[in-house]
Scaffold this active site. Structure first.
Site, mmCIF file in Angstrom:
data_model
loop_
_atom_site.group_PDB
_atom_site.id
_atom_site.type_symbol
_atom_site.label_atom_id
_atom_site.label_comp_id
_atom_site.label_asym_id
_atom_site.label_seq_id
_atom_site.Cartn_x
_atom_site.Cartn_y
_atom_site.Cartn_z
ATOM 1 N N LYS A 16 -3.531 6.217 5.500
ATOM 2 C CA LYS A 16 -4.350 5.302 5.992
ATOM 3 C C LYS A 16 -5.268 6.237 7.122
ATOM 4 O O LYS A 16 -6.192 6.066 7.647
ATOM 5 C CB LYS A 16 -3.633 4.181 6.850
ATOM 6 C CG LYS A 16 -2.999 3.188 5.825
ATOM 7 C CD LYS A 16 -2.530 2.249 6.852
ATOM 8 C CE LYS A 16 -1.412 1.428 5.883
ATOM 9 N NZ LYS A 16 -1.672 0.647 4.959
ATOM 10 N N GLU A 34 -3.353 2.121 16.426
ATOM 11 C CA GLU A 34 -4.438 1.103 16.431
ATOM 12 C C GLU A 34 -4.495 0.253 17.625
ATOM 13 O O GLU A 34 -3.269 -0.446 17.849
ATOM 14 C CB GLU A 34 -4.698 0.317 14.990
ATOM 15 C CG GLU A 34 -5.279 1.104 14.004
ATOM 16 C CD GLU A 34 -5.224 0.173 12.858
ATOM 17 O OE1 GLU A 34 -5.093 -0.934 12.626
ATOM 18 O OE2 GLU A 34 -5.900 1.056 11.831
ATOM 19 N N HIS A 88 2.577 -9.869 8.210
ATOM 20 C CA HIS A 88 1.563 -9.065 7.785
ATOM 21 C C HIS A 88 1.510 -8.952 6.262
ATOM 22 O O HIS A 88 1.048 -8.033 5.545
ATOM 23 C CB HIS A 88 1.806 -7.457 8.086
ATOM 24 C CG HIS A 88 2.251 -7.381 9.494
ATOM 25 N ND1 HIS A 88 1.091 -7.744 10.372
ATOM 26 C CD2 HIS A 88 2.989 -6.829 10.342
ATOM 27 C CE1 HIS A 88 1.465 -7.671 11.574
ATOM 28 N NE2 HIS A 88 2.818 -6.880 11.663
ATOM 29 N N ARG A 118 -6.966 -0.491 -6.467
ATOM 30 C CA ARG A 118 -6.406 -1.046 -7.678
ATOM 31 C C ARG A 118 -6.960 -2.426 -7.543
ATOM 32 O O ARG A 118 -7.416 -2.943 -6.853
ATOM 33 C CB ARG A 118 -4.806 -1.006 -7.486
ATOM 34 C CG ARG A 118 -4.463 -1.556 -5.975
ATOM 35 C CD ARG A 118 -3.009 -1.900 -6.079
ATOM 36 N NE ARG A 118 -2.407 -1.963 -4.787
ATOM 37 C CZ ARG A 118 -2.543 -3.300 -4.009
ATOM 38 N NH1 ARG A 118 -2.979 -4.252 -4.548
ATOM 39 N NH2 ARG A 118 -2.177 -3.194 -2.617
HETATM 40 P P1 ADP Z 1 -0.543 -2.621 4.451
HETATM 41 O O1 ADP Z 1 -0.861 -1.534 3.722
HETATM 42 O O2 ADP Z 1 0.962 -2.781 4.774
HETATM 43 O O3 ADP Z 1 -1.534 -3.871 3.630
HETATM 44 P P2 ADP Z 1 -2.622 -3.021 6.432
HETATM 45 O O4 ADP Z 1 -3.179 -1.843 7.239
HETATM 46 O O5 ADP Z 1 -3.558 -3.496 5.243
HETATM 47 O O6 ADP Z 1 -1.262 -2.395 5.742
HETATM 48 O O7 ADP Z 1 -2.285 -4.188 7.399
HETATM 49 C C1 ADP Z 1 -1.499 -5.335 7.094
HETATM 50 C C2 ADP Z 1 -1.913 -6.384 7.850
HETATM 51 O O8 ADP Z 1 -1.225 -6.028 9.284
HETATM 52 C C3 ADP Z 1 -3.320 -6.815 7.942
HETATM 53 O O9 ADP Z 1 -3.565 -7.733 6.924
HETATM 54 C C4 ADP Z 1 -3.402 -7.348 9.450
HETATM 55 O O10 ADP Z 1 -2.627 -8.745 9.367
HETATM 56 C C5 ADP Z 1 -2.303 -6.758 10.064
HETATM 57 N N1 ADP Z 1 -3.053 -5.661 11.117
HETATM 58 C C6 ADP Z 1 -3.264 -4.526 10.363
HETATM 59 N N2 ADP Z 1 -3.882 -3.704 11.296
HETATM 60 C C7 ADP Z 1 -4.213 -4.378 12.554
HETATM 61 C C8 ADP Z 1 -4.770 -4.560 13.898
HETATM 62 N N3 ADP Z 1 -5.039 -3.258 14.192
HETATM 63 N N4 ADP Z 1 -4.655 -5.557 14.795
HETATM 64 C C9 ADP Z 1 -4.110 -6.702 14.243
HETATM 65 N N5 ADP Z 1 -3.575 -6.711 13.110
HETATM 66 C C10 ADP Z 1 -3.614 -5.718 12.290
HETATM 67 P P1 ADP Z 2 -1.506 -5.266 0.381
HETATM 68 O O1 ADP Z 2 -1.397 -3.942 -0.149
HETATM 69 O O2 ADP Z 2 -2.700 -5.226 1.289
HETATM 70 O O3 ADP Z 2 -0.258 -5.824 0.535
HETATM 71 P P2 ADP Z 2 -1.638 -7.177 -1.840
HETATM 72 O O4 ADP Z 2 -1.516 -8.367 -1.077
HETATM 73 O O5 ADP Z 2 -2.479 -7.184 -3.083
HETATM 74 O O6 ADP Z 2 -2.124 -5.954 -1.042
HETATM 75 O O7 ADP Z 2 -0.100 -6.881 -2.326
HETATM 76 C C1 ADP Z 2 0.017 -5.919 -3.426
HETATM 77 C C2 ADP Z 2 1.488 -5.586 -3.312
HETATM 78 O O8 ADP Z 2 2.434 -6.641 -3.410
HETATM 79 C C3 ADP Z 2 1.880 -4.406 -4.160
HETATM 80 O O9 ADP Z 2 1.665 -3.248 -3.665
HETATM 81 C C4 ADP Z 2 3.343 -4.601 -4.457
HETATM 82 O O10 ADP Z 2 4.108 -3.773 -3.746
HETATM 83 C C5 ADP Z 2 3.479 -6.136 -4.157
HETATM 84 N N1 ADP Z 2 3.937 -6.971 -5.134
HETATM 85 C C6 ADP Z 2 3.970 -8.149 -5.190
HETATM 86 N N2 ADP Z 2 4.105 -8.886 -6.341
HETATM 87 C C7 ADP Z 2 4.297 -8.078 -7.224
HETATM 88 C C8 ADP Z 2 4.687 -8.040 -8.505
HETATM 89 N N3 ADP Z 2 4.930 -9.162 -9.444
HETATM 90 N N4 ADP Z 2 4.901 -6.603 -9.248
HETATM 91 C C9 ADP Z 2 5.004 -5.620 -8.510
HETATM 92 N N5 ADP Z 2 4.243 -5.415 -7.219
HETATM 93 C C10 ADP Z 2 4.074 -6.828 -6.441
HETATM 94 MG MG MG Z 3 -3.306 -3.973 3.558
#
Ligand code: ADP
Ligand code: ADP
Ligand code: MG
Length: 617
Positions: free
Chosen positions: A119, A203, A238, A300
């Protein structure tokens, strides 16, 4: 010279493996599934033309072992690998190994995955490309005292994030300086144990945060388009719970700026294939382009891709396969348009009333609701086993509509129709979430479930109407079974609802023959209603000596032997069902004329466990 895909291996399981197989089959490709021990009979294995066993149930020994997957592709003659999401989908080394093995990787270049993999690096790169990024510190210095100073500069509340994090893990919100050191230490510990990388970034914690993401698509000819935005603001810890497209409250000008930023982001990493740029928006004054910042890119296909498919009419998996085969994008930006609204709910095998604990076991009943025109993307069928090894998501329900309210109502209807048992699901919780006044009004921020989720998670109860209907179907017309319906003043009778005594009101004579128990499905939940026996047997019918299993379960003890003389009320056997024990007793004095139960055996509802015959006088 374009490569050709004739045979596709899907390096995944569950709903996404089935989803990819569906399109691949429609395109005339041969499909190859891979499976672990636990997935021997899984739906994705049955749907594919061929399936290759890749090892034991734990993902680390099967779905996460790149060499086994590549070997399976070679052995089965597959010429391409689709990774789905999760597992190896964002693993650049695996993508490279696939390419090095002479196979087609259905995904972006390994270098794009690497560029967006961490990130901090991704944010730095995006800032350079002119994409607004969430304000904060994303440098190399990881000294706690230094990071504390940076947090102070950013201003509390802040969010500490593992740079290698994903799936909502490795994040800590810190409200005040006094809590920073502890939160940092715990975040670093989680980061290093879950992701093998203790590095964090800090952040600004965005106020009234909304998660808005843009679907992008690139081809190997340098074209990149976006397919508009999705809103995934309804989250629990989250993690996304309900997603929709487009985002409520998004005006055309803001959309244009946001989507242009997403395309810039994708261009900066030479993106090929399907990807998602995730943004965080400060929605305290509605959606404004200058208050939406880049958060991360997922290189992806996303879990929630179907809502985009529903509003654009594009099959994103088809595009992935065409692009991987070297074809140009099937549509230009000008040809893409938003048509209507779509909403998706993630259906999990989990128990909201028990802290969302995964609920594992056999899906004796699995009927996901389809409503009128709903789409169900699932990875299981009735009889399948939800195992403890993998993500407990069992299906996605996707509702298209002309308007947001139409989509929301259809989704609610689909969830209402869900009849899944004895595994618990979050269906009733999702219905409550959809009905929340803020969600209904399109005013969602990511904290909604944290604030009001407790009420949504309360264990649902069947309505009196549903209980009466089920009870009437169980009550014999001419009854000597203990219900005493013929007594004119009898308006209610006791029953067992999931093993607990409830009074159910009855009216008129019964409708059917006596049944040992009945499933009551309502509002996305399912209960077992069984007769309440005054002699305490709570099981088989009393009139005859048939001892039937009141519900599917396991025999845990047999206290009698065939041929043995028994007296009324004597304990015959104990069943375990719904995590409770039920002891079945002899309805009258007699002998055990038949005994079909053995300790440890799984039994289905209404199975004849034993038969008692009246002893000849
Ligand atoms: P991940 O790789 O676990 O998906 P993200 O960086 O996409 O991590 O963040 C996941 C979630 O955390 C976001 O969808 C949001 O709800 C919350 N989040 C992330 N960054 C912030 C931020 N700077 N302020 C408030 N909420 C945040
Ligand atoms: P984010 O990374 O922002 O949370 P998504 O909401 O698209 O993105 O969630 C994808 C993640 O959910 C994958 O990286 C995986 O860890 C998890 N996941 C959920 N359901 C499955 C599944 N059936 N098989 C594999 N991974 C899954
Ligand atoms: Mg995310």
């Amino acid at each position: 010279m374009s490569p050709m895909i004739t045979s596709l291996l899907i390096a995944n399981r569950g709903e996404i493996a089935c989803r990819v197989i569906r399109t691949a089959r429609d395109m005339g490709l041969r499909t190859v599934a891979v499976f672990s021990d636990a997935d021997r009979n899984a739906l994705h294995v049955r749907e594919a033309d061929q399936a290759v066993h890749i090892g034991p149930s734990p993902a680390r020994e099967s779905y996460l072992v790149g060499e086994k997957i590549i070997a399976a592709a070679k052995a089965s003659g597959a010429d391409a690998i689709h990774p789905g999401y999760g597992f190896l989908s964002e693993n650049a080394a695996f993508a490279q190994a696939v390419i090095d093995a002479g196979l087609i990787w259905v995904g972006p270049k390994p270098s794009s995955i690497t560029a967006m993999g961490l990130k901090d690096a991704a944010k730095t790169l995006m800032a350079e490309a002119g994409v607004p990024v969430t304000p904060g510190y994303m440098g190399a210095n990881q000294e706690p005292a230094f990071l504390a100073t940076e947090a102070e500069k950013i201003g509390y509340p802040v969010l500490i994030k593992a740079v290698a994090g994903g799936g909502g893990k490795g994040m800590r919100k810190v409200d005040a300086a006094a809590d920073f050191a502890d939160a940092l230490a715990s975040c670093q510990r989680e980061a290093s144990s879950s992701f093998g990388n203790a590095h964090v970034l800090i952040e600004k914690y965005i106020q009234r945060p909304r998660h808005i993401e843009v679907q992008v698509f690139g081809d190997s000819h340098g074209n990149i388009v976006h397919l508009f935005e999705r809103d995934c603001s309804l989250q629990r810890r989250h993690q996304k719970v309900i997603e929709e497209a487009p985002a409520p409250g998004m005006d055309d000008a803001t959309r244009e700026q946001l989507c242009a930023a997403a395309v810039r982001a994708a261009k900066a990493v030479d993106y090929v294939g399907a990807g998602t740029i995730e943004f965080i928006a400060d929605a305290s004054e509605g959606l404004r382009a200058d208050r939406i910042w880049f958060m991360e890119m997922n290189t992806r296909l996303q879990v929630e891709h179907p809502v985009t498919e529903e509003i654009t009419g594009v099959d994103l998996v088809e595009w992935q396969l065409r692009v991987a085969a070297g074809e140009p994008l099937p549509m230009s930006q000008e040809e893409l348009a938003i048509n209507g609204w779509a909403m998706e709910a993630r259906l999990y095998a989990e128990d909201p009333a028990k802290g969302f604990l995964p609920s594992i076991g056999r899906l004796d009943l699995f009927q996901p609701g389809e409503g009128l025109g709903g789409r169900v993307d699932t990875g299981v069928t009735e009889g399948a086993e939800v195992s403890p090894f993998y993500d407990p998501m069992i299906a996605k329900l996707i509702a298209p509509g002309d308007t947001r309210d139409e989509a929301r109502e259809l989704l609610s209807e689909m969830l209402n129709e869900c009849a899944i048992w004895p595994v618990k699901t979050n269906a009733a919780f999702l219905i409550n979430a959809l009905a929340h006044p803020d969600f209904a009004a399109g005013e969602v921020d990511t904290g909604l479930i944290e604030r009001d989720g407790a009420a949504m998670a309360v264990e649902p109860k069947p309505s009196a109407h549903a209980l009466t209907r089920a009870a009437m179907a169980m009550v014999p017309k001419s009854s000597h079974s203990g219900f005493r319906l013929n007594a004119p003043d009898k308006r209610t009778a006791p029953f067992l609802l999931d093993g607990e005594r409830v009074e159910v009101s009855l009216h008129g004579p019964g409708e059917a023959s006596p049944a040992p128990s009945m499933l009551v499905a309502e509002g996305g939940a399912v209960w077992v209603l069984a007769p309440y026996r005054f002699d305490g047997s709570h099981g088989g019918t009393i009139a005859d000596g048939d001892i039937l299993s009141p519900m599917p379960g396991k025999v845990i003890a047999v206290m009698v032997a065939a041929g043995e003389a028994v007296t009324k009320g004597q304990k015959l056997l104990t069943l375990e069902a719904m995590k409770m024990e039920h002891t079945l007793t002899a309805p009258f004095d007699g002998v055990v004329a038949e005994l079909n139960a053995t300790a440890g055996a799984q039994v289905q509802v209404e199975a004849l466990l034993a038969r008692i015959e009246e002893a000849a006088a």
